[in-house]
Design a protein around this motif. Structure first.
Motif, short mmCIF file in Angstrom:
data_model
loop_
_atom_site.label_atom_id
_atom_site.label_comp_id
_atom_site.label_asym_id
_atom_site.label_seq_id
_atom_site.Cartn_x
_atom_site.Cartn_y
_atom_site.Cartn_z
N SER A 27 0.85 -1.19 0.00
CA SER A 27 0.00 0.00 0.00
C SER A 27 0.88 1.24 0.00
O SER A 27 1.62 1.49 0.95
CB SER A 27 -0.91 0.01 1.23
OG SER A 27 -1.77 1.13 1.20
N PHE A 121 0.09 -4.91 3.89
CA PHE A 121 -1.12 -5.15 4.67
C PHE A 121 -1.06 -6.55 5.24
O PHE A 121 -0.70 -7.50 4.53
CB PHE A 121 -2.36 -5.02 3.81
CG PHE A 121 -2.82 -3.59 3.58
CD1 PHE A 121 -2.09 -2.52 4.07
CD2 PHE A 121 -3.99 -3.34 2.89
CE1 PHE A 121 -2.51 -1.22 3.86
CE2 PHE A 121 -4.42 -2.04 2.68
CZ PHE A 121 -3.68 -0.97 3.17
N TYR A 125 -6.77 -6.49 6.78
CA TYR A 125 -6.43 -5.33 5.94
C TYR A 125 -7.21 -4.09 6.34
O TYR A 125 -6.77 -2.98 6.06
CB TYR A 125 -6.64 -5.66 4.46
CG TYR A 125 -7.81 -6.58 4.18
CD1 TYR A 125 -9.10 -6.10 4.13
CD2 TYR A 125 -7.60 -7.94 4.02
CE1 TYR A 125 -10.17 -6.95 3.89
CE2 TYR A 125 -8.66 -8.80 3.79
CZ TYR A 125 -9.94 -8.30 3.72
OH TYR A 125 -11.01 -9.15 3.50
N SER A 128 -4.99 -2.69 8.88
CA SER A 128 -3.76 -2.23 8.21
C SER A 128 -3.99 -0.87 7.56
O SER A 128 -3.15 0.05 7.69
CB SER A 128 -3.31 -3.25 7.16
OG SER A 128 -3.04 -4.51 7.74
N TYR A 129 -5.07 -0.74 6.84
CA TYR A 129 -5.39 0.52 6.18
C TYR A 129 -5.60 1.63 7.20
O TYR A 129 -5.10 2.76 7.04
CB TYR A 129 -6.65 0.32 5.34
CG TYR A 129 -7.07 1.54 4.53
CD1 TYR A 129 -6.49 1.83 3.31
CD2 TYR A 129 -8.08 2.38 4.99
CE1 TYR A 129 -6.88 2.92 2.56
CE2 TYR A 129 -8.48 3.49 4.25
CZ TYR A 129 -7.88 3.75 3.04
OH TYR A 129 -8.28 4.84 2.30
N HIS A 130 -6.30 1.30 8.28
CA HIS A 130 -6.56 2.27 9.35
C HIS A 130 -5.23 2.72 9.97
O HIS A 130 -5.01 3.91 10.23
CB HIS A 130 -7.46 1.63 10.41
CG HIS A 130 -8.19 2.62 11.26
ND1 HIS A 130 -8.83 2.26 12.43
CD2 HIS A 130 -8.38 3.95 11.14
CE1 HIS A 130 -9.39 3.34 12.96
NE2 HIS A 130 -9.13 4.37 12.20
N GLN A 132 -2.29 2.77 8.56
CA GLN A 132 -1.55 3.63 7.64
C GLN A 132 -2.06 5.08 7.72
O GLN A 132 -1.27 6.02 7.69
CB GLN A 132 -1.68 3.11 6.21
CG GLN A 132 -0.69 3.76 5.24
CD GLN A 132 -0.58 3.02 3.93
OE1 GLN A 132 -1.41 2.16 3.60
NE2 GLN A 132 0.45 3.32 3.15
N ASP A 148 -3.71 8.04 -2.54
CA ASP A 148 -3.61 6.60 -2.35
C ASP A 148 -3.23 6.01 -3.71
O ASP A 148 -4.09 5.76 -4.55
CB ASP A 148 -4.96 6.05 -1.85
CG ASP A 148 -4.92 4.56 -1.58
OD1 ASP A 148 -3.95 3.89 -1.99
OD2 ASP A 148 -5.88 4.06 -0.95
N THR A 169 -12.78 1.28 11.84
CA THR A 169 -11.96 1.31 10.63
C THR A 169 -12.77 1.86 9.46
O THR A 169 -14.00 1.79 9.45
CB THR A 169 -11.48 -0.10 10.25
OG1 THR A 169 -12.61 -0.90 9.88
CG2 THR A 169 -10.74 -0.76 11.40
N LEU A 175 -11.07 1.02 0.48
CA LEU A 175 -9.87 0.28 0.09
C LEU A 175 -9.66 0.21 -1.41
O LEU A 175 -8.59 -0.17 -1.87
CB LEU A 175 -9.96 -1.15 0.65
CG LEU A 175 -9.85 -1.29 2.17
CD1 LEU A 175 -10.24 -2.70 2.60
CD2 LEU A 175 -8.45 -0.97 2.64
N ARG A 198 -3.66 -5.23 -2.81
CA ARG A 198 -2.85 -5.09 -1.59
C ARG A 198 -3.47 -5.83 -0.41
O ARG A 198 -2.83 -6.04 0.62
CB ARG A 198 -2.67 -3.62 -1.24
CG ARG A 198 -3.97 -2.87 -1.02
CD ARG A 198 -3.76 -1.40 -0.76
NE ARG A 198 -5.00 -0.65 -0.93
CZ ARG A 198 -5.11 0.66 -0.74
NH1 ARG A 198 -4.06 1.36 -0.37
NH2 ARG A 198 -6.25 1.28 -0.93
N THR A 199 -4.75 -6.23 -0.52
CA THR A 199 -5.40 -6.99 0.54
C THR A 199 -5.15 -8.50 0.41
O THR A 199 -5.52 -9.26 1.29
CB THR A 199 -6.92 -6.76 0.55
OG1 THR A 199 -7.51 -7.37 -0.61
CG2 THR A 199 -7.25 -5.27 0.57
#
Length: 431
Positions: A27, A121, A125, A128-130, A132, A148, A169, A175, A198-199
């Protein structure tokens, strides 16, 4: 919803499936801010250590401002890299300024330096996104915007701040994006996602969609992507996604892009010529099974062949995970709704409430709720008073126009109608 791009087609051989690019596997996000302009990350380490749930185990910074860090978050270990680089706002991002405040977008266009933060991630995920986003705000609390790169999306710094500070999240639609490439001559559209790889799952596509129907058929693609992400499960053969208006089930069966395009004319938009330099890694094209016999015999139907059914209000199923996420976000940001209405009496609000359905024994079934819209009348000490906008299907005692009092614990979604737009929990940064 999605971005349109024009594309011309030339015939070529079907390319080979290629390895994923770095921005697909990982990501990648580019931060724009005044502090980025100064290439200043002073205090970032301390702010990262202050993030709830984060245990920073390593932080390395080089003289040029690049570096890496290792941390633990919610039981998972993450490796993160970062660096500064020259930046130019690409045209596809400039098309998205409808969800960026005008004054912010003017500043964004002037930026020529970005801070890149990239990471893998983990299996969750969403977390993970949260994380980042939280790291971005720790590095640059004045973040104006974030590109992004993995999802090819421009994010408002105000949205990033709201999402990073939330206890919930971001949703699945955060995403990924859906892009639409269209051909002026054929009036056909190629819809495809960016950001899902990426997930750990594939991207998804729809080919040969009529331009007039793209806005409706889009929901088929969006629902497939959300289903996979919320259930954290790839589609092995097919999945039941909902019902057509005639009651027949919507059964989705994706195929790898290199297999799928052989079922279409070679000069189609999204065909071999569009796979030479891009869109040739991990992606699946959506098909349908129209019957059990079709599924048993592997007879794939192109969605473009049944567009008339896909535009006639099909019913797409929400997963329990998706409904729960909507509920938690609506409650987490309920005070934003309340404050906006109290400060702006001209605004109108709809609030979705989960009503217990009628059980077989005649008693309310609190395990099975019907989620239905109410129009807000006023806020009360305990919650709010609202009027039912439609008759429930499975609550015989209630009808359209009934009034009731509810609390935040009954809320499962909400919408604010301002003088210019509608705003939901995910877009509450626009308030």
């Amino acid at each position: 919803m999605f971005n349109f791009f024009k594309k011309k087609q030339n015939e070529v051989e079907i390319p080979q499936v290629q390895p994923m690019a770095a921005w697909e596997e990982n990501s990648y996000m580019h931060v724009l801010s005044n502090l980025v302009d100064d290439e200043n990350i002073d205090g970032a380490r301390e702010r990262i250590e202050a993030i709830e749930g984060v245990k920073l185990t390593e932080f390395n910074e080089r003289d040029d401002g690049s570096g890496n860090l290792t941390l633990e978050y919610k039981g998972e270990e993450y490796g993160v890299g970062f660096y500064f680089e020259e930046f130019t706002l690409e045209s596809l991002y400039s098309l998205q300024n409808q969800k960026i405040h005008d004054e912010d977008f003017l500043e964004i266009q002037e930026k020529d330096t970005s801070f890149v933060i990239h990471m893998n991630f983990n299996k969750n995920y969403f977390d993970s996104y949260h994380l980042q986003l939280k790291l971005i705000m720790a590095f640059f609390p004045d973040a104006l915007a974030v590109v992004d790169e993995s999802a090819e999306r421009l994010l408002s710094g105000r949205w990033v701040k709201l999402a990073a500070e939330s206890s919930v999240t971001p949703n699945a639609e955060s995403l990924f994006t859906v892009q639409a490439v269209f051909d002026d001559e054929t009036k056909k559209v190629w819809l495809h996602t960016h950001g899902i790889c990426r997930t750990g799952f594939s991207e998804f596509e729809l080919l040969d969609v009529s331009q007039d129907n793209a806005n409706d058929v889009y929901y088929l693609l969006n629902t497939v992507a959300c289903r996979v992400l919320y259930q954290n499960e790839a589609i092995e053969d097919y999945i039941f996604l909902g019902e057509f208006i005639d009651g027949n089930e919507i059964v989705v069966a994706p195929l790898p892009w290199n297999v799928a395009i052989e079922k279409y004319p070679s000069n189609i938009l999204g065909g071999p010529a569009d796979r030479v330099d891009s869109h040739n890694t991990n992606s699946q094209v959506i098909f349908l099974f129209l019957s059990e016999e079709d599924a048993n015999n592997g007879k794939y139907t192109k969605p473009s062949e049944v567009e008339d059914k896909l535009i006639e209000n099909p019913l797409y199923y929400y997963t329990n995970e998706q409904t729960d996420h909507m509920k938690f976000m609506a409650r987490d940001r309920y005070e934003l709704l309340r404050n906006a209405i109290l400060e702006n009496p001209s605004y109108r609000a709809l609030i979705k409430v989960g009503l217990p359905t009628d059980g077989e024994d005649g008693k309310p079934d609190y395990e099975n709720l019907e989620h239905i819209w109410f129009e807000l009348i006023e806020f009360t000490e305990e919650g709010f008073k609202a009027v039912l906008t439609q008759a429930p299907y499975r609550v015989a005692s209630m009808k359209e126009g009934d009034e009731g009092e509810y609390t935040v614990n009954d809320v499962t979604d909400w919408i604010i109608y301002t003088d210019e737009m509608s705003i939901d929990p995910n877009t509450a940064y626009l308030l």
